[in-house]
Structure formats: C-alpha cells, structure tokens
Design a protein around this motif. Structure first.
Motif, mmCIF file in Angstrom:
data_model
loop_
_atom_site.group_PDB
_atom_site.id
_atom_site.type_symbol
_atom_site.label_atom_id
_atom_site.label_comp_id
_atom_site.label_asym_id
_atom_site.label_seq_id
_atom_site.Cartn_x
_atom_site.Cartn_y
_atom_site.Cartn_z
ATOM 1 N N THR A 55 84.321 4.619 66.619
ATOM 2 C CA THR A 55 83.214 3.877 66.691
ATOM 3 C C THR A 55 82.869 3.490 65.342
ATOM 4 N N ALA A 56 84.008 3.397 64.410
ATOM 5 C CA ALA A 56 83.544 3.033 63.283
ATOM 6 C C ALA A 56 84.097 2.212 62.876
ATOM 7 N N PRO A 57 83.109 0.561 62.036
ATOM 8 C CA PRO A 57 83.639 -0.249 61.485
ATOM 9 C C PRO A 57 84.499 0.270 60.315
ATOM 10 N N GLY A 58 85.184 -1.351 60.411
ATOM 11 C CA GLY A 58 85.852 -1.249 58.366
ATOM 12 C C GLY A 58 85.078 -2.290 58.036
ATOM 13 N N ASN A 109 75.395 8.685 65.631
ATOM 14 C CA ASN A 109 76.527 7.539 65.640
ATOM 15 C C ASN A 109 76.123 6.296 65.001
ATOM 16 N N TYR A 110 74.507 5.965 65.049
ATOM 17 C CA TYR A 110 73.559 5.100 64.550
ATOM 18 C C TYR A 110 74.630 5.361 62.805
ATOM 19 N N ARG A 111 74.877 6.187 62.288
ATOM 20 C CA ARG A 111 75.187 6.117 60.896
ATOM 21 C C ARG A 111 76.467 5.308 60.722
ATOM 22 N N GLN A 112 77.256 5.659 62.158
ATOM 23 C CA GLN A 112 78.093 4.725 61.339
ATOM 24 C C GLN A 112 78.331 2.570 61.692
ATOM 25 N N LEU A 127 84.451 7.895 57.271
ATOM 26 C CA LEU A 127 83.850 6.814 58.741
ATOM 27 C C LEU A 127 82.936 7.208 59.059
ATOM 28 N N GLY A 128 83.150 8.373 59.193
ATOM 29 C CA GLY A 128 82.469 9.171 61.011
ATOM 30 C C GLY A 128 81.282 9.605 60.858
ATOM 31 N N PRO A 129 80.582 9.510 62.157
ATOM 32 C CA PRO A 129 79.337 10.323 62.780
ATOM 33 C C PRO A 129 78.713 11.181 61.785
ATOM 34 N N THR A 130 79.178 12.106 61.637
ATOM 35 C CA THR A 130 78.851 13.139 60.724
ATOM 36 C C THR A 130 78.592 13.721 59.322
ATOM 37 N N VAL A 132 76.769 -3.998 65.073
ATOM 38 C CA VAL A 132 78.013 -3.054 65.126
ATOM 39 C C VAL A 132 77.123 -1.428 65.639
ATOM 40 N N ALA A 133 75.889 -1.674 65.568
ATOM 41 C CA ALA A 133 74.727 -0.611 66.796
ATOM 42 C C ALA A 133 75.053 -1.065 68.362
ATOM 43 N N ALA A 134 75.000 -1.598 68.534
ATOM 44 C CA ALA A 134 74.940 -2.460 70.282
ATOM 45 C C ALA A 134 76.667 -1.911 70.476
ATOM 46 N N ARG A 135 77.666 -1.898 69.236
ATOM 47 C CA ARG A 135 79.053 -2.593 70.329
ATOM 48 C C ARG A 135 78.524 -1.023 69.833
ATOM 49 N N ILE A 136 78.348 -0.174 69.339
ATOM 50 C CA ILE A 136 78.505 1.636 69.457
ATOM 51 C C ILE A 136 78.081 1.970 70.314
#
Lengths: 420, 420
Positions: free
Chosen positions: A133-136, A114-117, A69-72, A95-99
């Motif tokens: 930074t990754a939500p469940g 990181n927006y991928r997350q 679930l990482g950003p890469t 979620v984006a705002a939280r990141i």
C-alpha cells in the motif's frame, strides 16, 4: 552518481531483522554505475532520520531511504523527507484511490490511518505501489534527490528500476561500473594477497581495483571492479584482468561470480555424463546435501550412504580396513559408494570431527577418497576449528579435490586400479 | 550504554555481501541492555572510517567496528582507530607469537604481511583470536570506547562476549540484566504475536519485556528480558515468565536459549537409549548432517541413506510404493532405514524440492515418515519457497515431528504396526 543508502527502522537497530534491502539497493546501484561511500541505519525517530538525510545529501548526489513508509504512527519517513526538502506533505488522491482499491480487492475494510500513505511531499515524483500500500517517492532537494522505497523487501525490489530511471534522468552520464568475482579455494587470504600484490601496484592509478572477500566455506573471493565510458570497454578490462589473475592463481580459481564448488563439480560430472554417489562419515550427509542443492542434480546424483557408525562402513559399504580414519577406508568407501549405489564416480569422507580424538588421530584429521570406476585414491587433509567448521571444510575440500581430479590438475589425485 | 555499530568494507557498500555481523552485534547489544541509535557502513577508506568513528563517538558511549582487521593492503581499521584515539600502533609480541603459532599448526609458511595483524593501538585491550589470525581490540578514547572485531562472522561472534564484558567493566550498569529465549517451531510470527499479546499488555510498566526474533530455519524465538537488583530475583522473574509463556504456547516451545531441534531430538533419543537412522530424498543428507552436528552423536546415530535417485529407494531401502512422493514411500523409507542400518528409530523425508513438479505434485510437497521398531506413520507438509528453503524447512519439520512423536504429543504421529 554518488548515492547514500539510509535504512530506517528501530527493528534494524535492535538486530531483530537483517537489512537485506540495503544489500539489494547497493548491488543494484553498483551495477547501474553509481558509487556508494556511506550507508546509515537509524531508528523510527524524526531527529535521527533528518540527521541521516542531511549527512547523506552533504556527502552524496542522492539518498535512497528504505523503511518508515507504513501506515502506523511510527512510520515517519515521509514527514522527515518533507522537512529536509522544506516542502509540505499533500494528499495525493490517485495514491489514496489506489490504496482504497487494494483494500477493496482484499475484501477488507480500510483503516483510516492508511490514508497517511497517500501523503506526498510537494513536487515529489510518485512510484506506484503494486505489491503493497506504500508508494515510492523521488523528492528533489536543490540539485540533489531523495528516493524513498518501503522496508518490505519485495515491495522495495519492485520499485528499484523506477528509482534508477529517475537517477539516470537526473544525471545521464554516470559511466559504467562493473565487477567480476574470481572464486578461489585452497589458498589462505594472506598468501593470496602476496601473490596478487603486484597487481595491486600495477593497477594503482587506474580505474580498476582489486579486493579480497574472505567468506569462510565459500573460499576467498577476488573482486575486480572497474569503471569506463562504455560496456564493451569495461567488459574487455574485466576479461583482461581475469586472464592476468588466472595466470597468477592457476586452478586455485575454481569459478567466477555465482559459481560454487558444487556447481563446478556438477558441470564437470555432466560433461562426462557420469553419475555420482557419496559415502560420508564425519561430514554426515553435508557433502550429499551440497550436491543435491544444485538444481537438476537428479540427472547425475544417485545418492549417498551416511556411514557414521563404523559398522555401517563394514556392513553396507563393504569396507575391510580396520581403521576407519585411514587412506584404505577412504578408498574402500569411495569404491563402495559407487558400487552399492550404482554410480560411475564415488566420493568419500572419513575422519575426526571432534571434540574427541578417534583411533589416536586428533580432531581435524580427514581422509577424502575419490573413485572413478575401479580406479581410486585418497588424500589426507588437516583442518582447524570446532566440530562444525571441520565438517564444513571437509566437504569443501572434498568438492575441490573431485574438481581438480576430474580436471586432471596436478593438484588432483592420481587414481590407481583396484580389483573389483 | 548507547553504542554505535560501524561496519567496514567496500564489499558491503557494493552489496556483494549481506551485513550479518551488524545484526548479530545489534541483537547481542540489545540483549545485554545496551541501546543503539545509529549504524554506519563505510568502505575500506581511511577518511571514511575516521569520519564514521568520530560521528559514532560523538553520538554514543561506545563504537563497535566490524571488518578491516585482515592482513591485506585494504584492511586499515587498525590505522583509522589509532588515528581517532590519537595513539600510535605498536606491535604486540604476544599477538605476533599467536599468529606465528597458528601458521605453524597449519604447517604453512607465514607471510610477512600477517604481522600487520599484530599491530595494536597503544593502551588497547587485546581480545585473543581463537578462530582466525586477527585479534579483537578494545581501545579507550577519552571516556568512551572503540571495540573492533573481525568481519568474518564466526570470528566476530567468538569475540562478542569479551566485548560486552569490556563494556560492562567500563560502565557497570545498575542492577542485573538477564534474558532467556524460548525457542518455538510450528507457529507463524503473527499467530505467535496474537497468542502472546496479552502478556505484552500485562508486562507493561514492569522491568520485563518480550521480543520476537524471527530467525527462519531456527524458528521464531521469544526473548524475555528483565532487570533487577539481584541475580536470584531476576532468575525467578525469568522462570515465572517462562512458565506463563509455556502455558500459552504449549509444546510449540521446543527448548530454551541454545537448544536446537536436533539437540532436543538427541536428548529424547538418548533418554530411551535408542539408535537412529535416516532415509532422505529431497533433503539429500541435510537431516543426517544436522543430527551429526550434535557432539556425541556417535552414541545414538547409526547413519543414513541418501536415496535421491528413485532406484535407490527401491533397491537399497526396499521401498515397494510406486509413487515416491507418497505416504507409503515415506513409511517404507523410515522402516527401511532402521532395518538396513540397524537402528531402533527410522526417519524419512521424500517430496518435491523444485523447481519442477514431481509425480504431478507441486514443489513444497513433502512427506515425513517416522518408524519406531515395526510401528510407523507419515505426515504430509506443504512448504513455500525456493529449492533450498523447501529442503531446509523439510529438515526442521522432520526434526520437530520426531520430537513431538517421541514426547507423545497429540501433535505427534500415532504410529501403526507394520509387518516386517
């Protein structure tokens, strides 16, 4: 529910990290009354992840994934889950705002990837990310569920409660599953199996099962697992089976669940408000170290003398015995440790760790001495294995002998008066 | 070869134990040049094990199973493997005789059910059991292989070499594959990655690869793996890359392959024909125990004092410092250990293991003292984590500081004269 755990990460397949999340999830699932018949580990590969998710959904009511679930670019669990669920990925602005906020708080610029997350399968429930930074995610797939938590252990752990809540909401009646582990020392696995075999047969066809876990220096564990509709009934079943097994195994059972030999010794020692000191030859500090590992040891543990060189036994501990691998040496070491370090109870180990014999005795020959005040005795044990195994088992044998002696077990030592 | 690992044990699915074997096997397979695309964990259930073996064989050239080879009713790996291979189980008299001999040596009666461990699928290669009673198995299935090792970690580890040899014989891969591990202590994984990053780039496109193995108390390992047509060329490549990495990492590299901090210290000490003694507070014997674990330690290790209770520091070691978590206490303990135990080199640890603060210092505050003759000094380290982690890292930090000091490294201690 029947749940399949899917661990995702090439580093797991390469053995570069241990999969502690799988254990955490399995443990939490079991205590929540869910069963698990399968765990699958795959790499960061779309086809492999999709295969594992499909196999899991085919065999269980729900799947939990950890990792990916990482950003890469190699974090593709989101894409695989969306593909299996047959829904598109959509950006979740909350979620984006939280990141973004997380990076602001850290005072770091936020990389675009990181927006991928923030991409979430349509219709998924989002578990807010508090530690990373990754939500469940909890994604419905037909009548089943796929839950996704990050691979970083403390991020995953933070989300387990919400995953279990989602499972409970999905299937409100899993019943209660509970287990208890009896900790034993001194019996071989097969001898233990022989003694317990009648219980295996008696429990056949009931919701209660027994299993052996041979865990080396931890001794052999007998796990009782049972299932029922209410917690009280389940607990009563565990209590009854524990009583039955204790009647069979006697004081070969030294404790339950998280008990360790050193904790049991600590309880026995604090119970009589005594203070302990040790004298170690072949175990070379390992016995002291296990006692010190018990939190609060400073209340009852004075210290120890690692008398590895024979001269130390004579000079520091006042051992008079010529042969250091002997009953007399073990007794004098135990008495000496208590005297020199000002303790009520002295415990000593002396013997041959190997690889070479000593005083004509083969490796694995170990004497364990116990002194309480001026009363002391020693017992010989013969241990198999290499140097480290002999030393480790000598420590466990010493802890067990102290426990049995303090408990007044017939298998303990009968101490004799020794003049000061 | 592409290899699938199948871990067998209900206790794994219930999360009662961590699957360390899967990691060990994966790491060893990767170092041997094999790839792994899948790992499956199932319970002690015939149908599940058969399914996992079939899936593994369908997706890989070989399967390694761990677990389910014990003597008890729930150990059914042998039966499942025989079923998948389509061969009967036959009693191997040599295996049976070995099991009988093990029980004879232990002076214990052999339970009938141990003969289950002598059952071998027809046509299987047997890997002799040296650490336990369960032999390993290598079973041909068509053009593929199923290898079985026990679930007990040290029994499994003892058989990995023979499994890899069987794989190599089955599929002699072109050329030679070799790897070397540089052992480091004192650098964080990300800092290490930063320093080594240029080598990653430089090696891109070559048959040589680098990998990090973060293994906690063993420090971080940097593994060099390369492939070539002849052993000499491969060795030359490893030598060259080792030189390059050592030039980058300096004496953060403490050894290679099987070197441990205690073995490196042992070499340095025997090199100057010195004798060592230790004084331990928070590490409580763990430092002595790691030194004693080196075979032949009796030639240079005198012993130690576990001065857990502050009174022992003053009475036995003659420490005058009021505060025991202090530079002065660490220096006096190191000098005291050498004096009381008649050694040339004294090493001391004192600090706060936690969970509670001590003398106003937070858990993780540790002083390490080193004395050579009358010259001594101490250094403070601050360690993170719980009680056991702090103690374990304190021991490794002490061993590393002794090593650096004896090597005369600028990162070692500069000792000052202390009057006797």
């Amino acid at each position: 529910m029947d749940v399949c755990i899917v661990s995702i990460g090439t580093e797991l397949l390469l053995g570069q990290i241990t999969d502690t999340n799988a254990r955490l999830l399995a443990e939490r699932l079991a205590s929540a009354g869910h069963t698990s018949r399968l765990r699958v580990t795959v790499g960061d590969n779309h086809a492999q992840i999709v295969w594992a998710l499909a196999e899991g959904l085919a065999r269980a009511d729900a799947v939990i994934t950890t990792g990916g679930l990482g950003p890469t670019q190699d974090d593709i669990t989101r894409e695989a889950v969306a593909a299996v669920a047959g829904v598109p990925l959509e950006r979740d602005e909350r979620v984006a705002a939280r990141i973004e906020a997380i990076f602001r708080d850290r005072g770091r610029p936020m990389p675009e990837n990181n927006y991928r997350q923030a991409l979430v399968p349509r219709g998924a429930q989002v578990i807010e990310q508090r530690k990373g930074t990754a939500p469940g995610l909890v994604v419905p797939v037909g009548s089943k569920l796929i839950a996704c938590v990050p691979g970083v252990p403390y991020e995953a752990e933070d989300m387990v409660d919400e995953v279990l809540a989602a499972f409970a909401a999905h299937d409100p009646s899993p019943g209660v599953l509970a287990s208890r582990v009896l900790r034993t020392w001194g019996l071989g696995e097969s001898r233990l199996a022989e003694l317990v075999a009648p219980r295996f047969d008696a429990l056949w066809g009931t919701p209660t099962t027994l299993a052996f876990l041979a865990s080396g220096i931890e001794g052999i564990k007998v796990r009782i697992t049972t299932r029922g509709s209410d917690p009280d009934g389940v607990r009563a079943t565990l209590d009854a089976e524990e009583r039955t097994l204790r009647a069979i195994l006697g004081d070969y059972v030294f404790g339950v669940d998280d008990d360790s030999l050193e904790r049991v010794v600590a309880r026995a020692v604090t119970g009589r408000q005594a203070r302990v000191a040790v004298a170690e030859s072949l175990t070379g500090g390992m016995l002291a170290s296990r006692l010190v590992s018990v939190p609060g040891a400073s209340a009852w543990f004075r210290g120890g003398v690692v008398a590895y060189d024979s001269a130390i036994k004579h000079e520091v501990l006042g051992v008079r015995a010529e042969r250091v691998v002997s009953e007399a040496a073990a007794v004098e070491m135990a008495l000496g440790a208590a005297r020199v370090l000002g303790a009520d109870i002295g415990v000593a180990t002396t013997g041959v760790a190997g690889p070479d014999p000593l005083e004509g005795e083969p490796p694995g020959t170990v004497w364990i001495g116990v002194a309480i005040g001026q009363r002391a005795a020693a017992r010989q044990v013969r241990l198999l294995g290499d140097r480290e195994r002999v030393r480790t088992y000598a420590v466990a044998s010493a802890l067990d002998l102290v426990r049995l002696t303090l408990e007044g077990s017939p298998r303990g030592l009968s101490l004799e008066e020794h003049s000061a």
